[in-house]
Write a protein that holds these residues in place. Structure first.
Motif, PDB file in Angstrom:
ATOM      1  N   PRO A 251      41.699  49.910  28.521  1.00  0.00           N
ATOM      2  CA  PRO A 251      42.229  48.552  28.373  1.00  0.00           C
ATOM      3  C   PRO A 251      42.977  48.074  29.620  1.00  0.00           C
ATOM      4  CG  PRO A 251      42.586  49.781  26.357  1.00  0.00           C
ATOM      5  CD  PRO A 251      42.069  50.774  27.370  1.00  0.00           C
ATOM      6  N   ASP A 252      43.723  48.965  30.269  1.00  0.00           N
ATOM      7  CA  ASP A 252      44.459  48.571  31.469  1.00  0.00           C
ATOM      8  C   ASP A 252      43.511  48.243  32.612  1.00  0.00           C
ATOM      9  OD1 ASP A 252      46.893  48.840  30.218  1.00  0.00           O
ATOM     10  OD2 ASP A 252      47.299  50.852  30.998  1.00  0.00           O
ATOM     11  N   ASP A 253      42.440  49.027  32.758  1.00  0.00           N
ATOM     12  CA  ASP A 253      41.460  48.743  33.800  1.00  0.00           C
ATOM     13  C   ASP A 253      40.751  47.413  33.531  1.00  0.00           C
ATOM     14  OD1 ASP A 253      41.884  50.850  35.498  1.00  0.00           O
ATOM     15  OD2 ASP A 253      40.202  52.076  34.760  1.00  0.00           O
ATOM     16  N   LEU A 254      40.395  47.172  32.281  1.00  0.00           N
ATOM     17  CA  LEU A 254      39.692  45.936  31.950  1.00  0.00           C
ATOM     18  C   LEU A 254      40.591  44.725  32.197  1.00  0.00           C
ATOM     19  CD1 LEU A 254      37.033  44.795  30.938  1.00  0.00           C
ATOM     20  CD2 LEU A 254      37.905  45.009  28.601  1.00  0.00           C
ATOM     21  N   THR A 255      41.860  44.855  31.870  1.00  0.00           N
ATOM     22  CA  THR A 255      42.807  43.763  32.135  1.00  0.00           C
ATOM     23  C   THR A 255      42.919  43.501  33.623  1.00  0.00           C
ATOM     24  OG1 THR A 255      44.082  44.235  30.132  1.00  0.00           O
ATOM     25  CG2 THR A 255      45.200  43.017  31.883  1.00  0.00           C
ATOM     26  N   ALA A 256      43.006  44.569  34.425  1.00  0.00           N
ATOM     27  CA  ALA A 256      43.105  44.410  35.880  1.00  0.00           C
ATOM     28  C   ALA A 256      41.834  43.788  36.453  1.00  0.00           C
ATOM     29  CB  ALA A 256      43.372  45.770  36.532  1.00  0.00           C
ATOM     30  N   LEU A 257      40.681  44.200  35.923  1.00  0.00           N
ATOM     31  CA  LEU A 257      39.422  43.624  36.394  1.00  0.00           C
ATOM     32  C   LEU A 257      39.350  42.137  36.055  1.00  0.00           C
ATOM     33  CD1 LEU A 257      36.605  43.927  37.631  1.00  0.00           C
ATOM     34  CD2 LEU A 257      35.780  44.723  35.392  1.00  0.00           C
ATOM     35  N   ASP A 258      39.776  41.773  34.855  1.00  0.00           N
ATOM     36  CA  ASP A 258      39.738  40.372  34.470  1.00  0.00           C
ATOM     37  C   ASP A 258      40.701  39.528  35.298  1.00  0.00           C
ATOM     38  OD1 ASP A 258      37.725  40.611  32.626  1.00  0.00           O
ATOM     39  OD2 ASP A 258      39.059  40.905  30.917  1.00  0.00           O
ATOM     40  N   ARG A 259      41.795  40.117  35.756  1.00  0.00           N
ATOM     41  CA  ARG A 259      42.677  39.371  36.654  1.00  0.00           C
ATOM     42  C   ARG A 259      41.961  39.073  37.977  1.00  0.00           C
ATOM     43  NH1 ARG A 259      47.152  42.505  34.510  1.00  0.00           N
ATOM     44  NH2 ARG A 259      46.862  44.084  36.136  1.00  0.00           N
ATOM     45  N   LEU A 260      41.176  40.012  38.467  1.00  0.00           N
ATOM     46  CA  LEU A 260      40.413  39.781  39.697  1.00  0.00           C
ATOM     47  C   LEU A 260      39.358  38.693  39.499  1.00  0.00           C
ATOM     48  CD1 LEU A 260      39.756  43.441  40.935  1.00  0.00           C
ATOM     49  CD2 LEU A 260      41.205  41.746  42.069  1.00  0.00           C
ATOM     50  N   LEU A 261      38.783  38.639  38.298  1.00  0.00           N
ATOM     51  CA  LEU A 261      37.697  37.708  38.024  1.00  0.00           C
ATOM     52  C   LEU A 261      38.175  36.334  37.568  1.00  0.00           C
ATOM     53  CD1 LEU A 261      35.190  40.076  36.169  1.00  0.00           C
ATOM     54  CD2 LEU A 261      35.306  39.503  38.597  1.00  0.00           C
ATOM     55  N   ASP A 262      39.466  36.197  37.310  1.00  0.00           N
ATOM     56  CA  ASP A 262      40.020  34.919  36.868  1.00  0.00           C
ATOM     57  C   ASP A 262      40.185  34.017  38.086  1.00  0.00           C
ATOM     58  OD1 ASP A 262      41.369  32.786  35.855  1.00  0.00           O
ATOM     59  OD2 ASP A 262      43.015  33.946  34.969  1.00  0.00           O
ATOM     60  N   THR A 263      39.235  33.113  38.283  1.00  0.00           N
ATOM     61  CA  THR A 263      39.248  32.280  39.491  1.00  0.00           C
ATOM     62  C   THR A 263      40.413  31.296  39.515  1.00  0.00           C
ATOM     63  OG1 THR A 263      37.724  30.722  38.425  1.00  0.00           O
ATOM     64  CG2 THR A 263      36.765  32.450  39.810  1.00  0.00           C
ATOM     65  N   ASP A 264      41.093  31.104  38.372  1.00  0.00           N
ATOM     66  CA  ASP A 264      42.246  30.205  38.326  1.00  0.00           C
ATOM     67  C   ASP A 264      43.575  30.944  38.522  1.00  0.00           C
ATOM     68  OD1 ASP A 264      40.537  28.090  37.768  1.00  0.00           O
ATOM     69  OD2 ASP A 264      40.680  28.410  35.596  1.00  0.00           O
ATOM     70  N   GLY A 265      43.521  32.275  38.550  1.00  0.00           N
ATOM     71  CA  GLY A 265      44.746  33.058  38.579  1.00  0.00           C
ATOM     72  C   GLY A 265      45.186  33.457  39.979  1.00  0.00           C
ATOM     73  N   PRO A 266      46.431  33.904  40.108  1.00  0.00           N
ATOM     74  CA  PRO A 266      46.962  34.279  41.422  1.00  0.00           C
ATOM     75  C   PRO A 266      46.367  35.563  41.983  1.00  0.00           C
ATOM     76  CG  PRO A 266      48.553  34.783  39.684  1.00  0.00           C
ATOM     77  CD  PRO A 266      47.445  34.014  39.030  1.00  0.00           C
ATOM     78  N   HIS A 267      45.749  36.382  41.126  1.00  0.00           N
ATOM     79  CA  HIS A 267      45.181  37.653  41.578  1.00  0.00           C
ATOM     80  C   HIS A 267      43.665  37.584  41.764  1.00  0.00           C
ATOM     81  CE1 HIS A 267      49.088  39.462  40.833  1.00  0.00           C
ATOM     82  NE2 HIS A 267      49.066  38.953  39.614  1.00  0.00           N
ATOM     83  N   SER A 268      43.110  36.384  41.752  1.00  0.00           N
ATOM     84  CA  SER A 268      41.656  36.219  41.894  1.00  0.00           C
ATOM     85  C   SER A 268      41.146  36.899  43.151  1.00  0.00           C
ATOM     86  CB  SER A 268      41.311  34.728  41.954  1.00  0.00           C
ATOM     87  OG  SER A 268      39.958  34.543  42.354  1.00  0.00           O
ATOM     88  N   ILE A 269      39.986  37.514  43.031  1.00  0.00           N
ATOM     89  CA  ILE A 269      39.374  38.160  44.185  1.00  0.00           C
ATOM     90  C   ILE A 269      39.056  37.137  45.287  1.00  0.00           C
ATOM     91  CG2 ILE A 269      36.957  37.991  43.421  1.00  0.00           C
ATOM     92  CD1 ILE A 269      36.718  40.982  44.368  1.00  0.00           C
ATOM     93  N   LEU A 270      38.922  35.868  44.900  1.00  0.00           N
ATOM     94  CA  LEU A 270      38.662  34.822  45.889  1.00  0.00           C
ATOM     95  C   LEU A 270      39.862  34.575  46.792  1.00  0.00           C
ATOM     96  CD1 LEU A 270      36.763  32.169  43.727  1.00  0.00           C
ATOM     97  CD2 LEU A 270      35.796  33.868  45.293  1.00  0.00           C
TER      98      LEU A 270
END
Length: 289
Positions: A251-270
């Motif tokens: 669950p922690d890994d999936l949450t971290a991955l989703d933060r990277l994939l959230d294009t609106d969030g501050p942790h976006s991979i973009l």
């Protein structure tokens, strides 16, 4: 013969994580792959052991045309027959051919090569990039390619070492090694569902009646600062990995991955400025004997 990687579906995505994995989403990934790795693809086509430029080329599993257009650029007198199972990919390829002014040099053929082999003429060169490992019966396909080639014709098989890596080793800071764990999960999935991915095609080509004339592994290492498309390429690739990895990630890994994939969030991979494309491609050049 569609070049899509097999995947499972997971729709519990937070706001900003666009799980678009239909034909349009896949076409975007294929186009980004072609754009980011264009120089490496050109180096492969330049390496092919050809005494003269081929006039008739077949691109098996052409996708949206990365190989087709690289081959047209490399061999200005050639015509390419582009073969794929996806009508959407072929339509996209035709549109790109028109935009480039090379539509008269491209013919598209929709076919599932596991079902029936279409009339592809007698090409001087057959190119198969990231497509052979999707064949249900690769030995049968190799024999069909041999029978299709003109006498002395060349078959180029290009295969990938899985999805590229993008993140530095210690990223993200709260879950170091996340990307490698995602890849480990997808590797287990593909080992079951796509058993020929990562195979050594040399012995299989020899068994099908080809003589191996060359084998080359191309290492790719491209810093994100050199190409703004790399962020979008990383985003699209990790989105596809998520579909498969989600069922086994913590669950922690999936949450971290989703933060990277959230294009609106501050942790976006973009938003990252430390991305690097790291991968390998191996090419076998085999002559019909």
């Amino acid at each position: 013969m569609n070049r899509a990687h097999a995947h499972t579906r997971h729709d519990d995505a937070p706001h900003g994580v666009h799980q678009d994995h239909g034909p349009d989403g896949q076409a975007e990934i294929l186009d980004l792959d072609a754009e980011v790795l264009a120089d490496h693809l050109a180096s492969v086509t330049a390496w092919l052991p050809l005494a003269a430029g081929p006039r008739r080329i077949v691109d098996l599993g052409c996708g949206t045309g990365a190989g087709t257009f690289a081959l047209l650029d490399r061999f200005p007198d050639a015509h390419v027959t582009a073969v794929d199972a996806s009508p959407g990919h072929l339509q996209h390829l035709r549109e790109k051919a028109c935009a480039r002014g090379v539509q008269e040099r491209v013919r598209t053929v929709q076919a599932d090569l596991d079902s029936a082999w279409p009339d592809l003429g007698t090409p001087d060169l057959v190119w198969a990039s990231a497509s052979m490992h999707h064949m249900a019966h690769p030995g049968r396909t190799l024999c069909a390619v041999r029978d299709t080639l003109a006498p002395g014709g060349l078959f180029a098989v290009v295969e990938l070492a899985g999805f590229p890596r993008f993140l530095p080793e210690g990223a993200p800071a709260d879950r170091p090694g996340l990307e490698e764990r995602c890849h480990a999960a997808t590797d287990r999935f593909h080992a079951e569902h796509v058993p020929h991915r990562g195979a050594d095609w040399g012995p299989m080509l020899t068994a099908a009646g080809f003589a191996i004339e060359g084998e080359r592994t191309v290492s790719v290492n491209i810093e994100g600062s050199r190409n703004e498309a790399i962020g979008r390429y990383a985003l699209g690739s990790l989105r596809r990995i998520r579909d498969t990895a989600a069922v086994t990630l913590s669950p922690d890994d999936l949450t971290a991955l989703d933060r990277l994939l959230d294009t609106d969030g501050p942790h976006s991979i973009l938003r990252r400025d430390d991305l690097v494309v790291r991968t390998e491609r191996t090419v076998w050049a085999a002559r019909r004997t």
